[in-house]
Design a protein around this motif. Structure first.
Motif, short mmCIF file in Angstrom:
data_model
loop_
_atom_site.label_atom_id
_atom_site.label_comp_id
_atom_site.label_asym_id
_atom_site.label_seq_id
_atom_site.Cartn_x
_atom_site.Cartn_y
_atom_site.Cartn_z
N CYS A 243 39.48 43.92 37.37
CA CYS A 243 40.05 45.11 38.07
C CYS A 243 41.14 45.57 37.28
CB CYS A 243 40.48 44.60 39.39
SG CYS A 243 41.39 45.87 40.36
N CYS A 246 44.54 45.11 40.11
CA CYS A 246 44.99 43.59 40.19
C CYS A 246 44.74 42.52 39.27
CB CYS A 246 44.61 43.22 41.55
SG CYS A 246 43.15 42.75 41.97
N SER A 248 42.19 40.88 39.00
CA SER A 248 41.12 40.00 39.49
C SER A 248 39.72 40.19 38.87
CB SER A 248 41.18 39.78 40.89
OG SER A 248 40.73 40.90 41.66
N CYS A 260 36.81 46.52 43.56
CA CYS A 260 37.28 45.05 43.45
C CYS A 260 37.35 44.54 44.80
CB CYS A 260 38.76 45.36 42.93
SG CYS A 260 39.96 43.85 43.00
N CYS A 263 41.22 43.86 46.04
CA CYS A 263 42.34 45.07 46.47
C CYS A 263 41.48 46.48 46.77
CB CYS A 263 43.26 45.50 45.34
SG CYS A 263 42.72 46.04 43.76
N CYS A 265 40.07 48.42 44.94
CA CYS A 265 40.24 49.38 43.93
C CYS A 265 38.73 49.74 43.50
CB CYS A 265 40.96 48.93 42.83
SG CYS A 265 40.85 49.86 41.20
ZN LIG Z 1 41.80 44.77 42.40
#
Ligand SMILES: [Zn+2]
Length: 312
Positions: A243, A246, A248, A260, A263, A265
């Protein structure tokens, strides 16, 4: 399939972030936290970054050299007929050439001539490094051999040790080559001092151009796979699209977007940095199966489409 379309060309030798830094950044981000080799990779990354920053701090001072008289080449890697050698900064003029070894060490630095070592004292701890003078002398010998091998005219060669950290404190004991150690602000005057030794040029401007061109042609990047360097396997590398917000992973491909799960996103281009990581870690070719595994997608059609839309 090629991730990178066409061959790269390196026509100038201005300072740029070394490829090894990009490779180590990709590697450190895609290794599991539990890997026993991660500290070694991170330590090498900070070492190469520090070296780059040291050279970066020289750039300003080098701009004061007359550009019609001096050619400046950063990070040159040549083969002398037997082995490769790397020069941090090569300054060439028709009169002479300077091979500069750049050390970006902080703390108190002692050049110990008796034991041919460099001792760094920092935060109450002592650490020894190889004598940079020996490195420079070896580079001079190898550059001379390279000139001979390439049927190019010999120019007088001078070595220089540039201690680029402005806050380091330098001392020496029994060190015969004190005059070769400089800090960036005195680089220019050291080169002027060398220049005064020569009344006339050894090579013409035309020969200088030919020499510089040959260096650029014969310069070779270290293309050894980064995983081999640390004895890592493909399975040690984390797959998936990260991502951009963030960090991840893995992002999931839902309709036209990478999404994501943490978050929320959404991105249409998050796979590009994953493909860049793949290129840095494994090379420029990838099969459809490897691509699907790495991006963690099932669709063959999507894999083909993503790769075809990847900018060069
Ligand atoms: Zn994220």
């Amino acid at each position: 399939m090629n991730i990178v379309k066409g061959e790269c060309c390196y026509e100038d030798k201005e300072l740029e972030i070394p490829v090894i830094v990009h490779k180590l950044q990709a590697l450190s981000e895609r290794m599991k936290d539990s890997s026993s080799k991660l500290p070694h990779v991170k330590s090498d990354l900070s070492k190469f970054l520090s070296g780059y920053n040291g050279e970066k701090s020289l750039e300003f001072h080098l701009t004061f050299l007359q550009n019609d008289l001096y050619h400046i080449l950063h990070d040159v890697r040549l083969h002398d007929g037997e082995r490769f050698f790397q020069i941090d900064v090569l300054i060439i003029s028709p009169f002479f050439a300077v091979i500069a070894e750049v050390k970006n060490l902080s703390g108190h630095i002692t050049f110990d001539g008796k034991f041919s070592q460099l001792i760094q004292t920092k935060n109450g701890q002592e650490r020894a490094f190889p004598d940079p003078l020996l490195q420079v002398q070896r580079q001079i010998t190898q550059f001379r051999a390279w000139l001979k091998k390439s049927s190019l005219p010999q120019v007088p060669l001078h070595g220089m040790i540039v201690m680029s950290n402005p806050y380091s404190v330098l001392t020496s004991t029994d060190y015969e080559a004190d005059n070769l150690i400089v800090k960036p602000p005195s680089l220019l005057s050291s080169i002027d001092t060398i220049k005064k030794q020569y009344d006339k040029p050894f090579i013409s401007q035309k020969e200088l151009k030919k020499l510089t061109k040959q260096i650029l042609i014969q310069h070779e990047l270290d293309e050894r796979p980064i995983l081999d360097r640390y004895g890592l396997e493909r399975t040690d590398i984390i797959n998936g699209v990260f991502c951009p917000e963030c960090k991840s992973f893995p992002m999931r491909r839902i309709y036209k977007y990478w999404t994501c799960p943490r978050c929320s996103c959404r991105s249409t281009s998050a796979h590009l940095s994953a493909l860049k990581d793949y290129y840095l870690l494994f090379g420029k070719t990838i099969t459809s199966k490897q691509l699907r595994e790495f991006l963690m997608i099932d669709s063959y059609q999507l894999a083909t489409r993503l790769l075809q839309s990847t900018p060069t």
